[in-house]
Enzyme design. Structure first.
Site, PDB file in Angstrom:
ATOM      1  N   LEU A  31       2.597  21.303  61.376  1.00 53.30           N
ATOM      2  CA  LEU A  31       2.279  19.877  61.285  1.00 53.30           C
ATOM      3  C   LEU A  31       1.396  19.636  60.067  1.00 53.30           C
ATOM      4  CD1 LEU A  31       1.373  19.329  65.048  1.00 53.30           C
ATOM      5  CD2 LEU A  31       3.416  18.463  63.898  1.00 53.30           C
ATOM      6  N   ILE A  87      -1.004  17.729  59.647  1.00 55.81           N
ATOM      7  CA  ILE A  87      -2.421  17.549  59.950  1.00 55.81           C
ATOM      8  C   ILE A  87      -3.110  18.846  60.364  1.00 55.81           C
ATOM      9  CG2 ILE A  87      -2.080  15.150  60.636  1.00 55.81           C
ATOM     10  CD1 ILE A  87      -2.424  16.090  63.561  1.00 55.81           C
ATOM     11  N   SER A  88      -2.360  19.908  60.512  1.00 52.89           N
ATOM     12  CA  SER A  88      -2.941  21.161  60.990  1.00 52.89           C
ATOM     13  C   SER A  88      -3.883  21.762  59.951  1.00 52.89           C
ATOM     14  CB  SER A  88      -1.832  22.167  61.322  1.00 52.89           C
ATOM     15  OG  SER A  88      -2.376  23.455  61.527  1.00 52.89           O
ATOM     16  N   GLY A  89      -5.094  22.096  60.397  1.00 54.52           N
ATOM     17  CA  GLY A  89      -6.047  22.742  59.497  1.00 54.52           C
ATOM     18  C   GLY A  89      -5.613  24.114  59.050  1.00 54.52           C
ATOM     19  N   ASN A  90      -4.609  24.682  59.694  1.00 55.85           N
ATOM     20  CA  ASN A  90      -4.093  25.988  59.299  1.00 55.85           C
ATOM     21  C   ASN A  90      -2.821  25.896  58.461  1.00 55.85           C
ATOM     22  OD1 ASN A  90      -6.121  27.487  60.692  1.00 55.85           O
ATOM     23  ND2 ASN A  90      -5.085  27.004  62.607  1.00 55.85           N
TER      24      ASN A  90
END
Length: 226
Positions: free
Chosen positions: A20, A22-25
């Site tokens: 995604l 928005i994922s910080g990873n």
């Protein structure tokens, strides 16, 4: 013996990253690829719909987590393993140095991010603020602030000083810096009054990194901040 000609990056098939935006990873991988001309296809993976639990996905990643990479049939999960793979494949030594001590400091910062920073700044501050976790009690907030002040920030500052700054990679960011930007961007956007964001040295680090990354406005657009 004639050596095989290397294949230019532009001629390679895109690396598929399931996750995604928005994922910080996922964000750190996107910075790494876009900053180095490596074509990447982000395959939106709807976790709420169970896209990570399909038989096809589980063949790639039995842990059914994001991000998951598919590079022409070679699959990996864990964002830091993916970044190391991309750096090794494409010879991105400035992002993941070959010098044994510089690489060790980079690995230290990467492990510190996963094992310490995310568990505090992510789980105890950011996630409750954006609805990914329940609200914290006053006692939990006080404990988190104490942990940041006494342990986490001093450790981060120690690693930063050993690199020579202003980045964890020294004069230039490395993949550890990219790991941190995936969480610090949303943290400063959503939790500006938290103990981490009110730490002058940490804010200065974030502002320097934000200014250094050419694709920051594109990748960290406000509409993707949860």
């Amino acid at each position: 013996r004639r050596q095989a000609a290397s294949i230019p990056i532009s001629a390679m098939a895109p690396i598929k990253i399931y996750g995604l935006a928005i994922s910080g990873n996922v964000i750190p991988i996107e910075f790494l690829c876009k900053g180095n001309g490596i074509e990447m296809e982000l395959v939106n993976t709807d976790l709420m719909a169970g896209a990570h639990k399909t038989p096809e996905f589980l063949k790639m990643n039995p842990m059914h987590c994001i991000p998951t990479m598919d590079d022409e049939g070679f699959t990996l999960w864990e964002s830091k393993a993916i970044m190391r793979y991309i750096c090794n494949k494409h010879g991105l030594d400035s992002w993941y140095p070959k010098d044994v001590q510089k690489r060790a400091l980079c690995d230290l910062a990467l492990d510190f991010h996963s094992n310490t920073f995310v568990k505090l700044a992510g789980y105890k501050i950011l996630y409750p603020a954006v609805g990914f976790a329940g609200p914290v009690t006053d006692e939990e907030k006080a404990a988190a602030e104490k942990q940041w002040t006494e342990d986490v920030w001093p450790a981060f500052e120690h690693i930063l000083k050993r690199s020579g700054g202003p980045f964890l990679g020294g004069e230039q960011p490395n993949i550890a810096d990219l790991a941190f930007i995936g969480y610090t961007g949303p943290l400063f956007n959503k939790c500006g009054d938290c103990v981490a964001c009110k730490t002058d040295g940490f804010r200065a680090y974030f502002e320097a990194l934000k200014a250094k990354l050419a694709n920051y406005s594109e990748i960290m657009a406000p509409e993707t901040f949860y």
